[in-house]
Design an enzyme around this catalytic site. Structure first.
Site, PDB file in Angstrom:
ATOM      1  N   HIS A  89       0.837  -1.211   0.000  1.00 54.62           N
ATOM      2  CA  HIS A  89       0.000   0.000   0.000  1.00 54.62           C
ATOM      3  C   HIS A  89       0.863   1.248   0.000  1.00 54.62           C
ATOM      4  O   HIS A  89       0.430   2.317  -0.443  1.00 54.62           O
ATOM      5  CB  HIS A  89      -0.940  -0.003   1.209  1.00 54.62           C
ATOM      6  CG  HIS A  89      -0.253   0.093   2.534  1.00 54.62           C
ATOM      7  ND1 HIS A  89       0.629  -0.874   2.983  1.00 54.62           N
ATOM      8  CD2 HIS A  89      -0.284   1.063   3.507  1.00 54.62           C
ATOM      9  CE1 HIS A  89       1.090  -0.517   4.176  1.00 54.62           C
ATOM     10  NE2 HIS A  89       0.557   0.640   4.509  1.00 54.62           N
ATOM     11  N   LYS A  94       9.971  -2.448   2.788  1.00 53.19           N
ATOM     12  CA  LYS A  94      11.246  -2.370   3.506  1.00 53.19           C
ATOM     13  C   LYS A  94      11.346  -3.503   4.515  1.00 53.19           C
ATOM     14  O   LYS A  94      10.380  -3.789   5.232  1.00 53.19           O
ATOM     15  CB  LYS A  94      11.343  -1.026   4.248  1.00 53.19           C
ATOM     16  CG  LYS A  94      12.686  -0.790   4.917  1.00 53.19           C
ATOM     17  CD  LYS A  94      13.688  -0.286   3.925  1.00 53.19           C
ATOM     18  CE  LYS A  94      15.065  -0.121   4.549  1.00 53.19           C
ATOM     19  NZ  LYS A  94      15.749  -1.437   4.720  1.00 53.19           N
ATOM     20  N   LYS A 118       5.602  -2.318  12.153  1.00 53.28           N
ATOM     21  CA  LYS A 118       6.686  -1.502  12.703  1.00 53.28           C
ATOM     22  C   LYS A 118       6.793  -0.179  11.943  1.00 53.28           C
ATOM     23  O   LYS A 118       6.943   0.889  12.551  1.00 53.28           O
ATOM     24  CB  LYS A 118       8.000  -2.282  12.606  1.00 53.28           C
ATOM     25  CG  LYS A 118       9.085  -1.828  13.541  1.00 53.28           C
ATOM     26  CD  LYS A 118      10.346  -2.664  13.360  1.00 53.28           C
ATOM     27  CE  LYS A 118      10.097  -4.139  13.626  1.00 53.28           C
ATOM     28  NZ  LYS A 118      11.344  -4.929  13.524  1.00 53.28           N
ATOM     29  N   LYS A 130      10.450  -8.840   3.960  1.00 53.49           N
ATOM     30  CA  LYS A 130      11.528  -9.602   4.609  1.00 53.49           C
ATOM     31  C   LYS A 130      11.971 -10.693   3.641  1.00 53.49           C
ATOM     32  O   LYS A 130      11.186 -11.201   2.844  1.00 53.49           O
ATOM     33  CB  LYS A 130      11.056 -10.236   5.911  1.00 53.49           C
ATOM     34  CG  LYS A 130      12.156 -10.871   6.752  1.00 53.49           C
ATOM     35  CD  LYS A 130      13.104  -9.835   7.347  1.00 53.49           C
ATOM     36  CE  LYS A 130      12.491  -9.110   8.516  1.00 53.49           C
ATOM     37  NZ  LYS A 130      13.480  -8.325   9.294  1.00 53.49           N
ATOM     38  N   SER A 387      17.532   3.277   8.885  1.00 54.17           N
ATOM     39  CA  SER A 387      17.569   2.876   7.475  1.00 54.17           C
ATOM     40  C   SER A 387      16.788   3.870   6.620  1.00 54.17           C
ATOM     41  O   SER A 387      17.170   4.162   5.485  1.00 54.17           O
ATOM     42  CB  SER A 387      16.981   1.473   7.312  1.00 54.17           C
ATOM     43  OG  SER A 387      17.904   0.489   7.708  1.00 54.17           O
TER      44      SER A 387
END
Length: 496
Positions: A89, A94, A118, A130, A387
């Site tokens: 979305h 990430k 997160k 992931k 990051s």
């Protein structure tokens, strides 16, 4: 050969609260089911339609492929590789890339869902992802690992699964700045002539490769900031049965990698005391305190904690994690706190530095004992937050502070000059190193650390407000906020 996995449908029983309080008599559930249990429990608190909750729960896409590797002895081995994009979305997605013998499709799905939450909790503009390779990096040479990371990058790129605007991997278990630098280098060779932002295809790189100062410390530092903020709450600490504040607290850590080490380092510098550490080769305990830097130096040399000379107690297993302490910090793997060992813990607070370390069944047992939890989706968000700063640096093509540091330093000197003129006081900065240091402009690391501190403070405050308003735990408050943030975005943008 690429494989795409369809996901199981979500059972439309979000408001059947009885299912949330039931334990699995056969033992704890899988990691994915554990994450789904927490999702369902939080979903029951919202007024989001069940069909939309069903969509938010499912993984958008999971891929699996095999990487051929020519070993140093000339033999060929096929290494399974995975990447999950839980929600697209927001783009890019990430999440980390791990090297682990235990990785499988459901694990990357579970971890990508946690990344979505997160990112939402910390208001980062990402969906969750992931991935990783099924291997033990200790059994492979540097050349072999480099070959695999480069091939993994190419295979992701061919499938449009990597890029600064598509999907941005980062370091995870078994990977670090070396592996991320290899991935960045390979991607820029593959697509750099077409993508001026190619350097932002991964984060956690070496600084010379476009990385950012402070990324290595970021997850552990974020754990420190989160714990410090929450433990300043008098009501929370009263419920946990400890005095308010992080100072003076005895802590035990499970897993002394980068996250565990930096969490301990910053907490001890602030006034906490590290009394126990559990690692793969056993566990150590010292009531008077363990110096984090000395233990880290020893571990780097010996590859473990066994034999650390300044610990009075050593255990062949991880028994130290069950010793009495104020705060236990799991910083290793998922499901390390489960229904089989939950009753053994003698801590007041569990601060989850690892991803998904506590099963729902274990949490229920420990809550009955009065243990308070600082949830993973809030507490270990420091890594992805920094990051984000690195990704912005790569898109801006300029390091933080390059255009402002000297201006800020000059402004401080002008302010000092104005004070000296109005008061008649004189400070010889040239002869006062401490004064000169205070007048310096912020370094890139200063900006990163203060940005992380602000991000964690805001996320903690919003989570605490929701917990107080709805009279729910911090974990449920974090999940609730994440769900509402995702739903607001999707509801406004629409689906078609």
């Amino acid at each position: 050969m690429i494989q795409t996995f369809a996901r199981r449908a979500l059972q439309p029983q979000f408001r059947c609260l009885a299912r949330f309080g039931q334990s699995n008599e056969e033992g704890d559930v899988s990691f994915l089911e554990q994450v789904y249990q927490y999702f369902d429990k939080a979903a029951a608190l919202t007024n989001i339609p069940v069909d939309m909750l069903n969509y938010y729960k499912k993984t958008d896409c999971v891929i699996k492929f095999h990487l051929p590797l020519v070993r140093d002895d000339g033999t060929v081995e096929c290494i399974p590789a995975f990447r999950a994009q839980h929600k697209t979305h927001k783009l890019p997605t990430k999440g980390g890339t791990r090297l682990s013998e235990h990785i499988h499709t459901e694990e990357v799905e579970a971890l990508s869902l946690l990344m979505t939450f997160k990112n939402a909790v910390c208001e980062l503009p990402y969906g969750g992802a992931k991935g990783g390779l099924k291997m033990n990096p200790k059994k492979y040479s540097k050349r072999e690992i480099e070959s695999l990371m480069r091939r993994f990058t190419i295979e992701l790129a061919k499938r449009n699964f990597i890029g600064a605007a598509i999907d941005v991997p980062g370091p995870d278990l078994g990977t670090g700045e070396r592996e991320m630098s290899w991935m960045k280098d390979e991607y820029t060779k593959f697509a750099g002539h077409l993508d001026i932002n190619a350097q932002g295809c991964v984060t956690g790189k070496a600084i010379s490769q476009g990385g950012i100062s402070g990324r290595t410390e970021s997850t552990g530092l974020g754990v420190f900031y989160g714990c410090r903020e929450i433990l300043e709450d008098y009501e929370f600490c009263t419920q946990a049965g400890i005095p308010a504040g992080l100072r003076g607290k005895n802590i035990i850590i499970q897993g002394y990698g980068a996250v565990g080490y930096y969490a301990a380092k910053y907490m001890c510098a602030y006034g906490a005391k590290l009394v126990g550490v559990a690692e793969w080769d056993g566990s150590i305990y010292e009531e008077s305190g363990i110096d984090p830097d000395e233990l880290q130096a020893f571990k780097e040399q010996r590859k473990g904690v066994k034999g650390f000379p300044k610990a009075s107690e050593y255990y062949e297993d991880e028994s130290v994690i069950y010793k009495e302490c104020d705060m236990f910090i799991p910083a290793a793997f998922e499901q390390t706190i489960n229904r089989n060992n939950a009753a053994k813990f003698n801590c007041k607070v569990i601060a989850e530095a690892a991803n998904g370390p506590t099963t729902l069944a274990a949490e229920e047992i420990l809550i009955k004992k009065g243990v308070k939890f600082l949830p993973d989706v809030l507490l270990n968000a420091g890594g992805v937050t920094v990051s984000y700063f690195e990704w912005l640096q790569n898109l801006d093509h300029i390091r933080p502070g390059r255009m402002t540091r000297r201006w800020e330093e000059t402004s401080k000197y002008k302010l000092l000059e104005a004070i000296q003129i109005s008061t008649g006081l004189r400070v010889d900065v040239a002869k006062n190193q401490q004064a000169a240091k205070l007048l310096e402009g912020p370094s890139a690391k200063d900006l990163v650390f203060t940005g992380l501190e602000e991000s964690m403070a805001v996320a903690v405050q919003k989570t605490k407000e929701t917990a107080s308003k709805l009279n729910i735990s911090l974990r449920m408050a974090a999940y609730y906020n994440a769900l509402m943030t995702i739903h607001q975005h999707v509801d406004t943008a629409g689906l078609r």
